[in-house]
Design a protein around this motif. Structure first.
Motif, mmCIF file in Angstrom:
data_model
loop_
_atom_site.group_PDB
_atom_site.id
_atom_site.type_symbol
_atom_site.label_atom_id
_atom_site.label_comp_id
_atom_site.label_asym_id
_atom_site.label_seq_id
_atom_site.Cartn_x
_atom_site.Cartn_y
_atom_site.Cartn_z
ATOM 1 N N SER A 98 35.763 6.266 3.646
ATOM 2 C CA SER A 98 34.748 5.522 2.889
ATOM 3 C C SER A 98 33.942 4.601 3.805
ATOM 4 O O SER A 98 32.755 4.368 3.561
ATOM 5 N N HIS A 99 34.570 4.088 4.863
ATOM 6 C CA HIS A 99 33.848 3.241 5.804
ATOM 7 C C HIS A 99 32.740 4.039 6.485
ATOM 8 O O HIS A 99 31.597 3.583 6.614
ATOM 9 N N PHE A 100 33.074 5.266 6.924
ATOM 10 C CA PHE A 100 32.069 6.135 7.528
ATOM 11 C C PHE A 100 30.974 6.475 6.523
ATOM 12 O O PHE A 100 29.788 6.519 6.868
ATOM 13 N N ALA A 101 31.379 6.737 5.278
ATOM 14 C CA ALA A 101 30.399 7.098 4.252
ATOM 15 C C ALA A 101 29.430 5.945 3.981
ATOM 16 O O ALA A 101 28.216 6.158 3.833
ATOM 17 N N LEU A 102 29.947 4.722 3.935
ATOM 18 C CA LEU A 102 29.084 3.558 3.705
ATOM 19 C C LEU A 102 28.120 3.352 4.871
ATOM 20 O O LEU A 102 26.938 3.043 4.679
ATOM 21 N N LEU A 103 28.599 3.536 6.080
ATOM 22 C CA LEU A 103 27.738 3.390 7.249
ATOM 23 C C LEU A 103 26.642 4.451 7.248
ATOM 24 O O LEU A 103 25.473 4.161 7.537
ATOM 25 N N PHE A 104 27.021 5.687 6.893
ATOM 26 C CA PHE A 104 26.029 6.766 6.827
ATOM 27 C C PHE A 104 25.001 6.482 5.730
ATOM 28 O O PHE A 104 23.794 6.722 5.923
ATOM 29 N N ALA A 105 25.463 5.979 4.590
ATOM 30 C CA ALA A 105 24.548 5.673 3.485
ATOM 31 C C ALA A 105 23.564 4.574 3.883
ATOM 32 O O ALA A 105 22.367 4.647 3.566
ATOM 33 N N LEU A 106 24.037 3.566 4.596
ATOM 34 C CA LEU A 106 23.154 2.500 5.058
ATOM 35 C C LEU A 106 22.128 3.041 6.047
ATOM 36 O O LEU A 106 20.934 2.694 5.979
ATOM 37 N N TRP A 107 22.578 3.894 6.942
ATOM 38 C CA TRP A 107 21.676 4.530 7.914
ATOM 39 C C TRP A 107 20.593 5.321 7.184
ATOM 40 O O TRP A 107 19.395 5.199 7.492
ATOM 41 N N ALA A 108 21.008 6.138 6.202
ATOM 42 C CA ALA A 108 20.046 6.961 5.461
ATOM 43 C C ALA A 108 19.060 6.080 4.688
ATOM 44 O O ALA A 108 17.853 6.379 4.633
ATOM 45 N N LEU A 109 19.550 5.010 4.100
ATOM 46 C CA LEU A 109 18.678 4.108 3.340
ATOM 47 C C LEU A 109 17.613 3.496 4.241
ATOM 48 O O LEU A 109 16.421 3.464 3.887
ATOM 49 N N LEU A 110 18.021 3.010 5.405
ATOM 50 C CA LEU A 110 17.075 2.372 6.318
ATOM 51 C C LEU A 110 16.069 3.379 6.881
ATOM 52 O O LEU A 110 14.871 3.060 7.022
ATOM 53 N N ALA A 111 16.552 4.598 7.170
ATOM 54 C CA ALA A 111 15.667 5.596 7.795
ATOM 55 C C ALA A 111 14.735 6.247 6.778
ATOM 56 O O ALA A 111 13.513 6.274 6.967
ATOM 57 N N TYR A 112 15.294 6.778 5.678
ATOM 58 C CA TYR A 112 14.476 7.480 4.700
ATOM 59 C C TYR A 112 13.649 6.521 3.844
ATOM 60 O O TYR A 112 12.623 6.917 3.274
ATOM 61 N N GLY A 113 14.098 5.271 3.761
ATOM 62 C CA GLY A 113 13.319 4.279 3.017
ATOM 63 C C GLY A 113 12.229 3.649 3.861
ATOM 64 O O GLY A 113 11.512 2.777 3.387
ATOM 65 N N HIS A 114 12.115 4.115 5.134
ATOM 66 C CA HIS A 114 11.089 3.621 6.072
ATOM 67 C C HIS A 114 11.169 2.096 6.245
ATOM 68 O O HIS A 114 10.148 1.430 6.431
ATOM 69 N N LEU A 115 12.394 1.593 6.156
ATOM 70 C CA LEU A 115 12.595 0.165 6.366
ATOM 71 C C LEU A 115 12.645 -0.177 7.856
ATOM 72 O O LEU A 115 12.437 -1.323 8.246
#
Length: 259
Positions: free
Chosen positions: A18-35
């Motif tokens: 779950s730690h890896f999954a949360l880190l991946f989700a944060l990465w995807a949010l920042l990248a795909y959300g153009h943040l």
């Protein structure tokens, strides 16, 4: 939950995943959300595409093998020297008095500060890079092995003397066997440290290796390649960590049965 209470294995694994999954989700949010700009944080699919390209042309495997050799060589040389010396220092006070002050002094000096000297002494070839990894690992390793050996219960040693064992026999049959589990765990931890010195070792005079690939990609703004190489170092480090855990489990399973 009680302190240090054993945990269900599936729950333990799930928490780690779950730690890896949360880190991946944060990465995807920042990248795909153009943040964060793509030049600073490439999207996961771009990194995976870059990884496939590097794997396909063989460059990733080449760099990984070279870096693994350098880290492995530096670590092995360090361990061959550090483990006996650490056991010696953990067993006899005269060895601590002679070695520990200098080792305690040197271990605070960053390995990167010695790179100019290593280049002068050893040139720009493989010995210089291996020496950086050795230097960054050796002194910490000696002191950790020393602490493990010093922590062998004194009562165990006293009982051995009471039963008629002599000095060398106690050292060989009591101190060393009692220290081995902690020494293997120390080797596992310090192998991880050896990987952290890889990029430093490959900064100067390298034409291959994951550290070199990271620095080369940084000069050309290839952030995706940087991510791939960093992730590869992490995966290789995890593999060596699992290897040492397996060795520990196979060699010292009696410790768990005795609990």
């Amino acid at each position: 939950m009680l302190l240090r209470q054993e945990m269900n294995k599936s729950l333990y694994t799930g928490l780690g995943a779950s730690h890896f999954a949360l880190l991946f989700a944060l990465w995807a949010l920042l990248a795909y959300g153009h943040l964060v700009p793509a030049s600073l944080l490439p999207a996961p699919d771009q990194v995976f595409h870059t990884a496939r390209e590097m794997a396909g042309d063989g460059s990733l495997l080449k760099h990984a093998l070279v870096s693994t050799f350098r880290v492995g060589a530096g670590f092995i040389i360090s361990s061959v020297l550090a483990v006996p010396l650490g056991i010696l220092m953990g067993t006899w006070k005269w060895a601590v008095a002679f070695f520990e002050p200098m080792f305690g002094f040197i271990r605070y000096m960053p390995a990167s500060a010695f790179i100019p000297l290593f280049i002068l002494w050893l040139g720009l070839g493989e010995p210089e890079k291996i020496m950086v990894i050795f230097w960054g690992t050796f002194f910490q390793q000696v002191l950790m092995v020393m602490d493990v050996t010093k922590n062998v219960p004194h009562d165990l040693i006293e009982v051995s003397y009471t039963l008629g064992a002599k000095g060398y026999s106690v050292f060989r049959r009591v101190i060393i066997p009692a220290s081995l589990p902690g020494i293997v765990d120390t080797l596992r931890i310090t192998f991880g440290w050896a990987w952290t010195y890889l990029v430093v070792a490959e900064i100067v005079g390298a034409s291959s290796g994951l550290g070199y690939a990271i620095m080369h990609a940084a000069r050309f703004g290839q952030t995706g390649r940087i991510f791939v190489c960093i992730a590869t170092i992490g995966l290789l480090g995890m593999l060596t960590d699992f290897l040492f855990k397996f060795i520990y489990h196979v060699s010292f399973s009696y410790l768990r049965r005795g609990k």
